[in-house]
Structures are given as structure tokens and as C-alpha cells.
Design an enzyme around this catalytic site. Structure first.
Site, PDB file in Angstrom:
ATOM      1  N   LYS A 193     -13.557 -15.496 -17.081  1.00 33.62           N
ATOM      2  CA  LYS A 193     -13.103 -15.039 -15.763  1.00 33.62           C
ATOM      3  C   LYS A 193     -11.587 -15.111 -15.746  1.00 33.62           C
ATOM      4  O   LYS A 193     -11.007 -16.160 -16.034  1.00 33.62           O
ATOM      5  CB  LYS A 193     -13.700 -15.942 -14.679  1.00 33.62           C
TER       6      LYS A 193
ATOM      7  N   GLY B 243     -17.258  -6.981 -14.990  1.00 37.06           N
ATOM      8  CA  GLY B 243     -17.048  -6.618 -13.598  1.00 37.06           C
ATOM      9  C   GLY B 243     -15.642  -6.947 -13.155  1.00 37.06           C
ATOM     10  O   GLY B 243     -14.921  -7.688 -13.821  1.00 37.06           O
ATOM     11  N   GLU B 244     -15.259  -6.354 -12.029  1.00 41.42           N
ATOM     12  CA  GLU B 244     -13.911  -6.553 -11.520  1.00 41.42           C
ATOM     13  C   GLU B 244     -13.970  -6.692 -10.015  1.00 41.42           C
ATOM     14  O   GLU B 244     -14.733  -5.983  -9.344  1.00 41.42           O
ATOM     15  CB  GLU B 244     -13.036  -5.357 -11.906  1.00 41.42           C
TER      16      GLU B 244
ATOM     17  N   GLY C 272     -11.414  -8.177  -6.387  1.00 41.03           N
ATOM     18  CA  GLY C 272     -10.064  -8.198  -5.858  1.00 41.03           C
ATOM     19  C   GLY C 272      -9.181  -9.268  -6.466  1.00 41.03           C
ATOM     20  O   GLY C 272      -7.956  -9.124  -6.521  1.00 41.03           O
TER      21      GLY C 272
ATOM     22  N   GLY D 148      -9.804 -10.756  -9.694  1.00 39.27           N
ATOM     23  CA  GLY D 148      -9.724 -10.747 -11.141  1.00 39.27           C
ATOM     24  C   GLY D 148     -10.899 -10.039 -11.775  1.00 39.27           C
ATOM     25  O   GLY D 148     -11.609  -9.279 -11.125  1.00 39.27           O
TER      26      GLY D 148
ATOM     27  N   ASP E 274     -19.782 -19.703  -0.694  1.00 41.66           N
ATOM     28  CA  ASP E 274     -19.992 -18.283  -0.991  1.00 41.66           C
ATOM     29  C   ASP E 274     -21.379 -18.070  -1.592  1.00 41.66           C
ATOM     30  O   ASP E 274     -21.560 -17.227  -2.463  1.00 41.66           O
ATOM     31  CB  ASP E 274     -18.906 -17.766  -1.941  1.00 41.66           C
TER      32      ASP E 274
END
Length: 179
Positions: A51, A27-28, A30, A32, A146
Site C-alpha cells: 500500500k 487498486g487506487e 484518493g 494512494g 471504516d
């Protein structure tokens, strides 16, 4: 973080840190990318998650401090429901990376999207594990900041279904820090 489905990635196939081979892009976002990697340990190959911080961000002092804080924060946590960090480093081009435990499972967000609401006993089991992870973090003065269904992954581990892994302490903050 978005799932990568288009074209090859420049890091797939690359060995970093002299011991981790990047296998595929998972996955990508904003900040990294997250890759599946392999670490050779004798005759065994262990799957790892790698990561990376986008190269252009690796030179921003504030973002660099945040990335290094994530490494230091998560590396100090030992709860079995918290993602484990194995290594940290910098590639030749300056790109920073963290090597973590690879978790094969589905996020709570994906499960809710596919199957709808969960039964209360299942939710209680999941929340107990999440709270255990956060209890350790809070005892050490770490606030996740988060926590959301995307950052709670359920997998089968240690003979248990719905084993929780709490991920992405990227914007975690120690209570002794200022932002």
C-alpha cells in the site's frame, strides 16, 4: 478504491526497500494505491500487498501521521482474521509504503453484488470472525472506524472456506488519541 484497468503504472516492475518487487496495480484511491508485490525469501517467493501513499500526500504532516498510525496500529494486532503488516518504509522519491499480507479473495461487497443476500449460517460464521478481529482491536483501545463490506475479504485459508480478513485500518483511532 477503484480497480485499475488502464495503462501501465510507474511503479510496476520497480523494486522497493531492496526486497519487494511491485508486480501489478490492484487498486487506487484518493490517498494512494495498492499493489501486488513479491518478496523473495530464499528460493521461495511470497506474494505481498504493498500500500503506497501518493507522493504529494507523503509530505503532508497530518496525512503522514495518519499513514504511520495505520502501520503502528495494525502491526500491533495479532488476531488471525486481521490483515498482517510485514514492513514499512519510504521510497527514494519520499513515497511511503506498507507491506502487508496478500489476501486472495473477494470482498463481502463484491459477493453481495454478484450473488445477493447470504444465508444466515454463512453470515453468522463471517460475523464471528469479524467480531474476533474487532474484539482484539477494542481490547487494545483501537477503533476501526471504516468497517464496511469492502473492507471484509473472504478467502480460502487454513483449510477453511469463508476465512475472513479484516482490512484497512487506515482511519483507525486509538481511544487515547485525539483527531
Amino acid at each position: 478504491m477503484t480497480e485499475h484497468t488502464v495503462g501501465p503504472d510507474r511503479l510496476v516492475g520497480v523494486e522497493i526497500g531492496g526486497k519487494y518487487k511491485i508486480v501489478r496495480l490492484l487498486g487506487e484511491g484518493g490517498m494512494g494505491c495498492v499493489y501486488q508485490g513479491e518478496q523473495k525469501l530464499g528460493a521461495t517467493i511470497r506474494k505481498v500487498a504493498i500500500k503506497t501513499l501518493h507522493e504529494h500526500l507523503s509530505h503532508d504532516a497530518q496525512i503522514l501521521a495518519r499513514f504511520e498510525r495505520e502501520v503502528g496500529t495494525v502491526a500491533g494486532l495479532q488476531h488471525p482474521n486481521t490483515i498482517q503488516v510485514f514492513d514499512f518504509g519510504k521510497m527514494d522519491d519520499g513515497t511511503l509504503y506498507i507491506v502487508m499480507e496478500f489476501v486472495e479473495g473477494k470482498s463481502v461487497a463484491a459477493i453481495l453484488e454478484q450473488a445477493g443476500p447470504m444465508d444466515p449460517p454463512r453470515v453468522l460464521n463471517i460475523l464471528k470472525q469479524v467480531c474476533g478481529s474487532l474484539e482484539e482491536a477494542h481490547a487494545l483501545g483501537i477503533v476501526h472506524r471504516d468497517l464496511k463490506p469492502d473492507n471484509i475479504v473472504l478467502c480460502d485459508k487454513a483449510g477453511q472456506h469463508d476465512w475472513v480478513e479484516v482490512l484497512d485500518f487506515g482511519i483507525a483511532k486509538r481511544s487515547s488519541e485525539t483527531d
